[in-house]
Design a protein around this motif. Sequence first.
Motif, short mmCIF file in Angstrom:
data_model
loop_
_atom_site.label_atom_id
_atom_site.label_comp_id
_atom_site.label_asym_id
_atom_site.label_seq_id
_atom_site.Cartn_x
_atom_site.Cartn_y
_atom_site.Cartn_z
N ARG A 31 0.85 -1.20 0.00
CA ARG A 31 0.00 0.00 0.00
C ARG A 31 0.88 1.24 0.00
N LEU A 33 1.97 5.04 0.59
CA LEU A 33 1.68 6.18 1.43
C LEU A 33 2.22 7.40 0.71
N GLU A 64 -0.13 2.45 9.72
CA GLU A 64 -0.60 1.48 8.73
C GLU A 64 -0.35 0.05 9.20
N ARG A 68 -3.32 -2.69 10.02
CA ARG A 68 -3.38 -4.00 9.37
C ARG A 68 -3.53 -5.11 10.41
N TRP A 117 -10.51 7.52 8.13
CA TRP A 117 -9.25 7.66 8.88
C TRP A 117 -9.56 7.66 10.38
#
Length: 160
Positions: A31, A33, A64, A68, A117
């Motif tokens: 992913r 950023l 992050e 996860r 978020w």
Amino acid sequence: MVVHVASVLTLCLALQAPVLLDRTVAIVGGRPLLQSDVLTAQRLGLIEGEGVSPASVGRLVDRELQLREAERFFPLRVDAAAIDARLADLERRVGGRDAVARILATGGFTPDRLRAWIRDDLHVQAYLRQRFAAEERREALLAEWTADLRRRTVVVLLEP
């Protein structure tokens, strides 16, 4: 005449310097950023720091990784009222709803992305409270755990 104008226009476009719209500052488990993620999160007070520094990028990487893990092991439905309360607090801190809207527009965030978020932050916080309930060593345990997450996940840091 049409050919001449087209040639001049093409030459002018070719001479313009490219404009950087955004850049990837890290990749966490596939992913990306983005620089805009870091700057927008700072402007909204979601992460500490000023500018795209290694420390600021590191905070986003850690967030992050923790998210996860929380998603893997701690399914949670965050109450919409909790998100609304956190959003109202954020709006008060940054100068109101209009100020938030300007920050979101500048950073390429949408109101839905901001709500997501906040939801994710609440999810991670709940997971960390459950996982690291022992207050006396909580910070040390959290740091060790996050370092282990970094070792177990492919994290690529790009030059800020």
